[in-house]
Design an enzyme around this catalytic site. Sequence first.
Site, PDB file in Angstrom:
ATOM      1  N   GLU A 337      -5.976  37.531  -5.378  1.00 37.01           N
ATOM      2  CA  GLU A 337      -5.140  37.026  -4.281  1.00 37.01           C
ATOM      3  C   GLU A 337      -3.663  37.419  -4.403  1.00 37.01           C
ATOM      4  O   GLU A 337      -2.777  36.602  -4.169  1.00 37.01           O
ATOM      5  CB  GLU A 337      -5.239  35.495  -4.202  1.00 37.01           C
ATOM      6  CG  GLU A 337      -6.635  35.036  -3.862  1.00 37.01           C
ATOM      7  CD  GLU A 337      -6.805  33.522  -3.915  1.00 37.01           C
ATOM      8  OE1 GLU A 337      -7.562  33.012  -3.077  1.00 37.01           O
ATOM      9  OE2 GLU A 337      -6.227  32.859  -4.778  1.00 37.01           O
TER      10      GLU A 337
HETATM   11  C1  TNX Z   1      -9.723  31.130  -5.024  1.00 32.73           C
HETATM   12  S1  TNX Z   1     -11.083  32.509  -7.137  1.00 32.73           S
HETATM   13  C2  TNX Z   1      -8.882  31.353  -6.091  1.00 32.73           C
HETATM   14  C3  TNX Z   1      -8.172  30.227  -6.713  1.00 32.73           C
HETATM   15  C4  TNX Z   1      -8.459  28.929  -6.021  1.00 32.73           C
HETATM   16  C5  TNX Z   1      -9.909  28.870  -5.637  1.00 32.73           C
HETATM   17  C6  TNX Z   1     -10.308  27.579  -5.036  1.00 32.73           C
HETATM   18  C7  TNX Z   1      -9.801  33.092  -7.376  1.00 32.73           C
HETATM   19  C8  TNX Z   1      -9.860  34.200  -8.279  1.00 32.73           C
HETATM   20  N1  TNX Z   1      -8.751  32.552  -6.738  1.00 32.73           N
HETATM   21  O1  TNX Z   1      -6.791  30.476  -6.729  1.00 32.73           O
HETATM   22  O2  TNX Z   1      -8.141  27.900  -6.874  1.00 32.73           O
HETATM   23  O3  TNX Z   1     -10.196  29.910  -4.750  1.00 32.73           O
HETATM   24  O4  TNX Z   1     -11.663  27.519  -4.808  1.00 32.73           O
END
Ligand code: TNX
Length: 531
Positions: A337
């Site tokens: 992300e």
């Molecule tokens: C996605 S999974 C994210 C996290 C969040 C999560 C909540 C991932 C690698 N990044 O930053 O906490 O979703 O479900």
Amino acid sequence: MRQHRTPRLLGTLLLVVAAGISVAGAAPSAAGRTATPLGQVIPAPASVDAGGSPYRITSSTRIRVDDSREGRRIGSYLADVLRPSTGYRLPVTDDGGRDGIRLQLSRKDSALGAEGYRLQSGKGAVTITAREPAGLFHGVQTLRQLLPAAVEKDSVQPGPWAVAGGTITDTPRYGYRGAMLDVSRHFFGVDQVKRYIDQLALYKVNTLHLHLSDDQGWRIAIDSWPRLASYGGSTQVGGGAGGFYTKAQYKEIVRYASSRFLEVVPEIDMPGHTNAALASYAELNCDGVAPPLYTGTEVGFSSLCVGKPVTYDFVDDVIRELAAITPGRYIHIGGDEAHSTPHEDFVEFMTKVQPVVAKYGKKVMGWHQLTGASPAKGALAQYWGLDDTNAAEKEQVAAAARNGTGLVLSPADRVYLDMKYNADTPLGLDWAGLVEVKRSYDWDPGNYLAGVPGSAVRGVEAPLWTETLSTSANLDYMAFPRLPGVAELGWSPAATHDWDTYKVRLAAQAPRWDAMGTGYYRSSQVPWPAE
Ligand code: TNX
């Protein structure tokens, strides 16, 4: 009744036996009660050969170990589990007798590998044999599950303490069987992490991934950048006090995990998910201005400044200090992300940072976006997409796998333990969908991603993100009963995979969780015993 390399239909028939549907494994105990059928454990053993007299633990039972430090240590661990509830002395001895509970290390048994074990139960003894201490420890977990649930209680219980007769020969399908705990969104103290480790060990999970930094909190002391923890760790989602681990506390977690044969993989999430660091040191920001601490739950708004040299001084110091207190093989560098990092910057960042991990003697692990850059040799990419993630993204991951990058599978709409079970689940998130117990179990890591060679799949991991979770009771409710299913996907041969028999074994775990004080969600998909 071996299940190795059996044709699918035969395998299915055998797993019915392993799951305890057959009465073949049921052995009447002295008090007329029935011992847990051999094989009615989670994860399902690779091979179960039930029959013969049961073994019974009594007040004169001894725990017989080899004359080795590890053997003695695992013997006393087992004694610590059994003494409070049985009320027996259960001395741990290396005097070589042939009766009792015997834990044996035998280097000869090469088929048992690094984590496998054999458990033989009969009239005079139950013997666990393994090549390595980890195998003995996993065998001990099987023995625990074969004993009545009341064995988990911390006060004396009536017994009897019978183990069904027969032989289990058991080795894992995958070497990486992980669980991740997000201690950044909400902080969890050392004792809470230890509690989770003990819950994981019961299901033969061998990796604890600690998500140590994120926008909302930096949780590990770094001497050369002290404000990361003292300031960046001073709050959490919702504005509570947060916290961080001193290096001594982190080492204690690592030591405890290793005593339960779990390897710790620490994660510093970069270049996104870094608001806590950016708030702690103004110079890490491209504009030189520190943002405020963040206590909300948005993602994707922060980025390290890829063009500034100081960023790499920071990364070098953090990885050097973290590697020095981490005996495990991997440092997880995040990479998910990074919506506020332009793609070229992301690639540049990963190109510069991965060699730093190698310089300090560790291998890189990253979220699967790492495959958008060039994963370093020996790197592991953690897939967290969905069943219906677009084909191009999956193909990027598959191509990296064909090129030698190992994969750990954490599909979010299957094994994200923070997803709600259904629309009424009071805790958790639902961005990946609702994930009931069957859905989390009913998929095969071996053929989940098209175009990935089987050998590239190193295992599975169940992440537990904690935006909405702040207590151990919250963790219990989301992890149980899904976590044991993920552990089984990581350990058990594909031939044992069957929801209808699994749900019976899962239901049988409930009294054990009650005895241990582990809470769980009573999914209507599982035939729980009456309360
Ligand atoms: C996605 S999974 C994210 C996290 C969040 C999560 C909540 C991932 C690698 N990044 O930053 O906490 O979703 O479900």
